[in-house]
Every structure is written in structure tokens, then in C-alpha cells.
Enzyme design. Structure first.
Site, PDB file in Angstrom:
ATOM      1  N   LYS A  79       0.856  -1.199   0.000  1.00 33.45           N
ATOM      2  CA  LYS A  79       0.000   0.000   0.000  1.00 33.45           C
ATOM      3  C   LYS A  79       0.888   1.245   0.000  1.00 33.45           C
ATOM      4  O   LYS A  79       1.923   1.280   0.674  1.00 33.45           O
ATOM      5  CB  LYS A  79      -0.914  -0.038   1.236  1.00 33.45           C
ATOM      6  CG  LYS A  79      -1.989   1.042   1.242  1.00 33.45           C
ATOM      7  CD  LYS A  79      -2.938   0.880   2.434  1.00 33.45           C
ATOM      8  CE  LYS A  79      -3.992   1.974   2.473  1.00 33.45           C
ATOM      9  NZ  LYS A  79      -4.921   1.821   3.615  1.00 33.45           N
ATOM     10  N   SER A 159      -9.948   2.221   2.609  1.00 31.11           N
ATOM     11  CA  SER A 159      -9.011   2.906   1.739  1.00 31.11           C
ATOM     12  C   SER A 159      -8.038   1.968   1.017  1.00 31.11           C
ATOM     13  O   SER A 159      -7.379   2.380   0.068  1.00 31.11           O
ATOM     14  CB  SER A 159      -8.217   3.911   2.585  1.00 31.11           C
ATOM     15  OG  SER A 159      -7.415   3.222   3.543  1.00 31.11           O
ATOM     16  N   SER A 183     -10.533   0.056   6.869  1.00 26.19           N
ATOM     17  CA  SER A 183      -9.858   0.121   5.563  1.00 26.19           C
ATOM     18  C   SER A 183      -9.169  -1.161   5.100  1.00 26.19           C
ATOM     19  O   SER A 183      -8.670  -1.218   3.979  1.00 26.19           O
ATOM     20  CB  SER A 183      -8.830   1.254   5.560  1.00 26.19           C
ATOM     21  OG  SER A 183      -9.475   2.485   5.440  1.00 26.19           O
TER      22      SER A 183
END
EC number: 6.3.5.7
Length: 493
Positions: A79, A159, A183
Site C-alpha cells: 500500500k 481505503s 480500511s
């Protein structure tokens, strides 16, 4: 090549160990898959071809010498808010334009020390603020899943949308992600993948771009429960550079899989039956209850009375911390700089151009609730509510409940560029309704796919555990997975 990318981490690990495949072959298969699919899915914002190949080559050499690490030769996606030395790290925000850190985050350093290979950096909502991966400066990620008979693009959740989409589309063997209010778990539920948010303090936050420091926690998104357990063992560690890191031995999470849940007490919270919840979510929940019951678990009704206050309290605490954390981005030392007539003007111009709409919204909310006139009315009260939420869970666990079963999300994945949600941020925030309590209380939570809805889209269940008892979650999630099966999207990209 696709047969290589179809391997789970556990399967690839066995084949690499047996020398049936090489790390270089596996890495090349993933790089080819990314090159072919990324224009359609937009899961990666940077692909590190050369670095991946040299890491794979080093893995092959270690395997040949019998020095393989726990994740030797396994290609992973990262990420975009984990610092990766010399590699694009921008939390998918324009304000960090061109930023390449001089250091490595603890989580990624742990993975590389265990022999994992970095394929690149994954798309995400800007500064991890979002539930649909539509706030990224690099554009939205498309969910690899589509509804039956439809070509409409769906969101992968957020997210960590890039992480979940890349895992579901077989563009990495597994991925790192973070969870501040859901998330990891919400995107996992939207993409038919497994995501675990560990107990606060279990995984180091050092070198991870901060959103809300008292809520943020890193964890893995993987194709199945076993892979999530394997990744989590490598990610977790004591880290003296993170003052919230806990000095507890890291268990072998994989060893918990297959253990019986006979006699385990599973709590079903009545407050999670919310108005307007689709029938198929309720049905899935009942199915999950039955799976655990059939495996010998004892099902008990429980109450978490302050659940209804969790979302409003979260959307005070998280933006407050974000407004403080994001104050450091000023264009002076790194990232974007927009010239101004003096330094104050330069700050203003840089922040105006650098932050997206949702980041600005949360900075403004956070600054407002921390302001002198409103601190007591909002922030202080939200922190008190947080204490009550934590106590709700403590009371339930004190009565002998081992884990709590809830839906992971109030719906399946929704459409990309949904006008209703775009114009009503509060509706978008409701996506976190089942997940935020876990962050507010600092507890571990896992999302596991448990079925498909009427349109053929994945739905997930969530298990919430006692602090640092992730093994129990893996154990129970494995039972659900064994009963429900695994889900892979039909390829359209």
C-alpha cells in the site's frame, strides 16, 4: 503464466521449497499480469520491475543454499503509505508529489527480511481517507468483480482498494494494507478476499504515513485465511521506534488453523441489526452463525449498547488526529511546493493544490472539533464515548465470549462514481458502520468471504476478538472459509 499467479502464498511457498518453480518465474508471471491488467484495474501506482527481479534473483540464490526465509520468493504489493526506501511513497496524494523516502517502514523491512519480493506500490484513498478508493490522486481502482450480466464498474472499497483489488485479480500473492476505521476489512469484504486488522500495537506503525495515530493499524489482505496468517506473522513484531508497539511474542498464526472451535463462545450483538440492512446481509449472518454452530461453537446473544455512537465519535476523533498529522505537509522540505509571495502564502497555495477534496474536508472537521470553542463539546465527548465502547467489549469478553460475529459491511460493492454517495459524504461514511467500533476499542477484527449476493458479488462476515488473540480469529475464520468456500472473480480485464 496464469497458473503461477493462481497459487496461494502457501502453495507457492511449497513449490518454491520443492524447487518446482523459481522465485524469478513467479515474479515474472506477476509482473506480466500487472502489465496486462493495470490499465484496466488501476491497482498499482508504481511497479518496481527491476527491483522485483533482483529481489527474486536473490531469493533463488538463498533457496539454492538452503537459507530460505518464511516468505522467500513470494511477490507482494505494498500500500502506498508504507515508506519504501527510494521508491514512490505518496499516500496517493498530490502533496507528496515525487516523494521517495530515505528509509524503510518496519512492516516492509520485516517482509523483505523474510525473503518477500516487492512488486510495487498499490493505489489507495488519499491519506487512507475514504471507503471506495475514489479519493486517490491517481484515479479510482476498479473492483475485479462485476455483477452478473453487467459491465458496470464497481468500487473495491477503501481505503486499501488497490491492495484488495490486486489480491482478488491475482496481481500479487498478498498485500500490505492499513485499517483506521475499516480500511482492511471493508475492501476485503467487497472483493472476496481475507483481511485482518490486528490489535492496536501488534504491528509497528513506524514508517507508515499517519492518518489517525490512535486508530491506525497495519495488516495483510490475502486470498485465504492461511495466507493472511502467514503474512501477519512476518508483519508483526516489537518495534522500539513505535511507542505503541507491544512487547509480546508473535505466535505462529498458521498453526491455529484447523483447531476445533468446539466449545468456543461466539457473541452475536443485537445492535448490529441496523435499519434498512439488506435481507441478504442478514441471511449471510445467519449462515455464518450456522457454520460455527455446526462446528461445535456455542452461540450467545450479546449487547454492545454504545454501538450507535461509534460512527459519530469516530468521525470526530479520526479527523481531529488527521488535522494534526497532516499539518506537517507544507511544501518546505519534501513533496509538492507551489510558490507564493511569502512563506505563509506558499503554505496556503501548496496545501490548496496538494490536498484533495476529502482530505480537506477531514482537515477542516478536525480543526473545528479541536478549536477552543468546540473542544469540550465534540472532541472530549467523543473520547468519553470511545471509553464506553471499549468497556462494552470488555464486559462481553469478561462473560467468557471468545469472539463476536457480525457482518463486515452493510452491502456488497457499489458502483463507481455513485452520484448519491458523491454528494452525501455521510452516506459514504456509513460504509464503516460495522467496522469502526473495532478501531475505537483497539481490538483485532478479521473479514472473511462467506458467500455471494443475488447479483453474484462477494459478501463478508467479520469476527472481532479479544486483544492480542488473533489466533482465535484465524481459527474461527478458517471454519467459516471451509464451509463457505473461496471466491474468485470472472476475468474481464
Amino acid at each position: 503464466m496464469s497458473e503461477l499467479t493462481a497459487l496461494t502464498i502457501a502453495e507457492a511457498r511449497d513449490k518454491l521449497k520443492a524447487k518446482a518453480i523459481t522465485a524469478t518465474e513467479l515474479t515474472d508471471a506477476y509482473l506480466s499480469a500487472i502489465d496486462a491488467a493495470n490499465d484496466a484495474i488501476n491497482a498499482y501506482v508504481a511497479v518496481t520491475h527491476d527491483q522485483a527481479r533482483s529481489m527474486a534473483k536473490a531469493s533463488d540464490e538463498r533457496i539454492a543454499k538452503g537459507e530460505a526465509g518464511a516468505l522467500e520468493g513470494i511477490p507482494l504489493g505494498v500500500k502506498d503509505l508504507f515508506a519504501t526506501k527510494g521508491v514512490h511513497t505518496q499516500a496517493c496524494s498530490h502533496i507528496l508529489d515525487g516523494f521517495k523516502p530515505e528509509y524503510e517502514s518496519t512492516v516492509t523491512a520485516n517482509l523483505w527480511a523474510d525473503g518477500a519480493v516487492m512488486l510495487g506500490k498499490l493505489n489507495m484513498d488519499e491519506f487512507a481517507m475514504g471507503s471506495s478508493n475514489e479519493t486517490s490522486y491517481y484515479g479510482p481502482v476498479k473492483n475485479p468483480w462485476r455483477a452478473k450480466g453487467s459491465n458496470a464498474d464497481l468500487v473495491p472499497g477503501g481505503s486499501s482498494g488497490g491492495s484488495a483489488a490486486a489480491v482478488a485479480a491475482h496481481l500479487c500473492a498478498g498485500a500490505t494494507a492499513t485499517d483506521t476505521g475499516g480500511s482492511i476489512r471493508q475492501p476485503a469484504a467487497f472483493t472476496g478476499t481475507v483481511g485482518i486488522k490486528p490489535t492496536y500495537g501488534r504491528v509497528s506503525r513506524w514508517g507508515t504515513v499517519a492518518f489517525a495515530s490512535s486508530l491506525d493499524q497495519a495488516g495483510p489482505i490475502a486470498r485465504d485465511v492461511r495466507d493472511a496468517a502467514i503474512l501477519m506473522k512476518s508483519m508483526a513484531s516489537l518495534d522500539l521506534k513505535d511507542t505503541t508497539s507491544v512487547d509480546l511474542p508473535v505466535p505462529d498464526y498458521e498453526a491455529a488453523l484447523g483447531r476445533s472451535v468446539k466449545g468456543m463462545k461466539i457473541g452475536i450483538p443485537r445492535e448490529y441489526r441496523v435499519d434498512g440492512m439488506p435481507g441478504e446481509i442478514e441471511e449471510l449472518w445467519q449462515k455464518g452463525i450456522q457454520y460455527l454452530k455446526d462446528a461445535g461453537a456455542e452461540i450467545v446473544d450479546i449487547s454492545l449498547p454504545h454501538t450507535k455512537y461509534a460512527l459519530p465519535a469516530y468521525y470526530i476523533v479520526a479527523p481531529a488526529e488527521a488535522s494534526s498529522n497532516l499539518a506537517r505537509y507544507d511544501g518546505v522540505r519534501y513533496g509538492l511546493r507551489v510558490p507564493g509571495k511569502d512563506i505563509a502564502d506558499m503554505y496556503e497555495q501548496t496545501r490548496a493544490a496538494g490536498f484533495g477534496k476529502e482530505a480537506k474536508r477531514r482537515i477542516m472537521i478536525g480543526t473545528y472539533v479541536l478549536s477552543a470553542g468546540y473542544y469540550d463539546a465534540y472532541y472530549l465527548r467523543a473520547q468519553k464515548v470511545r471509553t464506553l465502547i471499549k468497556k462494552d467489549f470488555e464486559d462481553v469478553f469478561a462473560k467468557g465470549v471468545d469472539a463476536i460475529l457480525t457482518p463486515a459491511t452493510p452491502s456488497a460493492a457499489f458502483g463507481l462514481a455513485d452520484e448519491v454517495l458523491a454528494n452525501d459524504p455521510v452516506k459514504m461514511y456509513l460504509n464503516d458502520i460495522f467496522t469502526v467500533t473495532v478501531n475505537m476499542a483497539g481490538l483485532p477484527g478479521i473479514a472473511v468471504p462467506a458467500g455471494l449476493n443475488g447479483q453474484g458479488l462477494p459478501l463478508g462476515l467479520q469476527l472481532i476478538g479479544r486483544p492480542f488473540e488473533e489466533e482465535t480469529l484465524f481459527q474461527a475464520a478458517h471454519v467459516i472459509e471451509q464451509a463457505a468456500g473461496r471466491f474468485t472473480p470472472a476475468k474481464w480485464w
